[in-house]
Design an enzyme around this catalytic site. Structure first.
Site, PDB file in Angstrom:
ATOM      1  N   ASP A   1       0.834  -1.201   0.000  1.00 41.01           N
ATOM      2  CA  ASP A   1       0.000   0.000   0.000  1.00 41.01           C
ATOM      3  C   ASP A   1       0.876   1.262   0.000  1.00 41.01           C
ATOM      4  OD1 ASP A   1      -2.656   1.382   0.565  1.00 41.01           O
ATOM      5  OD2 ASP A   1      -1.530   1.991   2.348  1.00 41.01           O
TER       6      ASP A   1
ATOM      7  N   GLU B   1       1.500  -0.353  -5.020  1.00 47.42           N
ATOM      8  CA  GLU B   1       0.588   0.732  -5.412  1.00 47.42           C
ATOM      9  C   GLU B   1       1.402   2.021  -5.502  1.00 47.42           C
ATOM     10  OE1 GLU B   1      -3.285   3.198  -3.716  1.00 47.42           O
ATOM     11  OE2 GLU B   1      -1.684   2.535  -2.383  1.00 47.42           O
TER      12      GLU B   1
ATOM     13  N   TRP C   1       1.044   5.214  -6.996  1.00 39.91           N
ATOM     14  CA  TRP C   1      -0.011   6.006  -7.635  1.00 39.91           C
ATOM     15  C   TRP C   1       0.275   7.489  -7.468  1.00 39.91           C
ATOM     16  CZ3 TRP C   1      -5.732   6.345  -5.512  1.00 39.91           C
ATOM     17  CH2 TRP C   1      -6.504   7.109  -6.400  1.00 39.91           C
TER      18      TRP C   1
ATOM     19  N   ASP D   1     -10.210   2.609  -4.092  1.00 40.90           N
ATOM     20  CA  ASP D   1     -10.008   4.065  -4.013  1.00 40.90           C
ATOM     21  C   ASP D   1     -10.632   4.778  -5.208  1.00 40.90           C
ATOM     22  OD1 ASP D   1      -8.441   4.232  -1.632  1.00 40.90           O
ATOM     23  OD2 ASP D   1      -6.678   3.562  -2.742  1.00 40.90           O
TER      24      ASP D   1
END
Length: 414
Positions: free
Chosen positions: A193, A218, A220, A300
């Site tokens: 994460d 992740e 992002w 999300d």
């Protein structure tokens, strides 16, 4: 930590960390959404395991299984407690055992960028972890988020204590915890994460120290926009994701946020976006498909948070793209289980075509059309597909229609 008698038996496997990535035949299910904690989740999933296996998924990403300050699991506190809002430790054990029986790997959501303290320490902040396992003091929290540790090696997750991964005692404890999740609890895969929050070199160390079968990060950040309009060229965006993968020693894959960003604009009538200037797919799959996990929504971007949702009446075009293309596709729980039987069955048919024609993460791709209302490509020389409302079908009698739906069609060589 022994945790003897907690109901989990030692489940150690000798593993080759790179085998799954080399194989490139992963199909992931994100097995939760933002509201899952309200719905007796471990039991709900246990009932779905046979269908998840039969549908062709190799791995199911579960929500954070450890005790958290927030019900969704993303503000962890007592990392060694497996009683969460998703269910009890016993229910988790039953779920993982059923998944193992049906040969679906369990992917743990690893939230190690930040951790909520139990006690007020330095500066009047909750930056101590007294009274629970991994009872760290303020040195475990980065200087920039109120602790006595070093500066963060990534972006801050604001408002909560961020973990200082430069500290050897912290890394040692994290590796011990990940080994416990891997070998005792029985998670086989890891999803990291908020991977922007700490250096990728620590992910490399954690993977080497704990040997998950498959890992995905992740990473992002925002695509490149000009005002509200997405730029055609997203090379710098995909390069940042690739730099992160490189930083993990190429041991981890990453979610292909570039492909998501481009694909969800393309389906609105801008399919020309799906061919980059070199004639390749414009996301991470165009440059490094064996490390790219493609998806169209997650907890999300979609679900009730809807921070960046895929246009809802185009999701089957999205799945027709990711499930036929190189990379490793991931399907979102909501689309698969909450949007009706028709969507579920269409996705299963696409997965079936992928498996039967042996499309994998490194399959070759030849883009044939990328116009405003039409995109078509041949993948692995055995599958041909089109999306958009432009009319098109492949030339040659060797092609047979395998499956089709609203604004998409897929053919295979007969």
């Amino acid at each position: 930590m022994g945790f003897v008698g907690d109901g989990f038996k030692e489940n150690v496997e000798q593993t080759d960390v790179g085998a799954v990535i080399r194989g490139g035949r992963e199909i992931l299910l994100q097995a939760f959404n933002w509201e899952a904690h309200k719905h007796d989740w471990w039991r709900n999933l246990e009932n779905k395991v046979p269908d998840i296996a039969k549908s062709g998924f190799t791995s199911a990403w579960l929500p954070p299984a450890t005790h958290s300050f927030s019900p969704e699991g993303y503000l962890p506190q007592n990392l060694y407690s497996l009683d969460s809002s998703y269910g009890s430790k016993h229910q988790l054990k039953v779920l993982l055992s059923k998944m193992k029986q049906h040969k679906v790997r369990a992917m743990a959501d690893i939230v190690i960028n930040h951790r909520i303290g139990t006690t007020i320490g330095h500066g009047g902040m909750y930056n101590r972890y007294d009274g629970i396992p991994l009872s760290w003091d303020e040195r475990a929290v980065t200087h920039c988020t109120g602790g006595l540790g070093s500066h963060s090696t990534g972006d801050n997750f604001h408002g909560v204590p961020n973990i200082d991964h430069t500290q050897l005692f912290v890394r040692k404890d994290i590796i011990g915890w990940l080994k416990w999740l891997r070998n005792t609890v029985g998670f086989q895969d890891f999803r990291f994460d908020f991977a922007r929050g700490y250096s990728a070199k620590y992910v490399k160390e954690y993977i080497e120290g704990t040997k998950p079968l498959f890992s995905v990060g992740e990473y992002w950040d925002s695509c490149n926009y000009n005002g509200h309009r997405l730029d055609y060229n997203q090379d710098s965006h995909r390069q940042r994701i690739i730099n992160w993968i490189d930083g993990t020693g190429q041991l981890s894959a990453a979610f292909d946020f570039t492909t998501k960003g481009i694909l969800q604009e393309a389906v609105k009538g801008e399919f020309w976006r799906l061919r980059d200037p070199q004639g390749k797919p414009p996301g991470v799959i165009g440059w490094w498909p064996s490390r790219a996990v493609t998806f169209i929504d997650n907890h999300d971007t979609g679900s009730t948070q809807a921070h960046w949702p895929f246009p809802s009446h185009h999701i089957m075009e999205g799945y027709a793209y990711v499930l036929t293309h190189p990379g490793m596709p991931s399907v979102f729980y909501d689309h698969f289980y909450d949007w009706g039987n028709s969507i579920h069955d269409q996705i299963v048919k696409l997965i079936d075509v992928r498996k039967r024609q042996d499309i994998n993460s490194r399959s070759s791709i030849k883009i044939l059309e990328a116009q405003s209302n039409l995109y078509s490509a041949i993948i692995g020389e055995k599958v041909c597909m089109k999306i958009g409302d432009g009319s098109w079908c492949p030339a040659g009698r060797e092609w047979t229609l395998a499956t089709s739906g609203h604004r998409y069609a897929v053919w295979h060589k007969s």
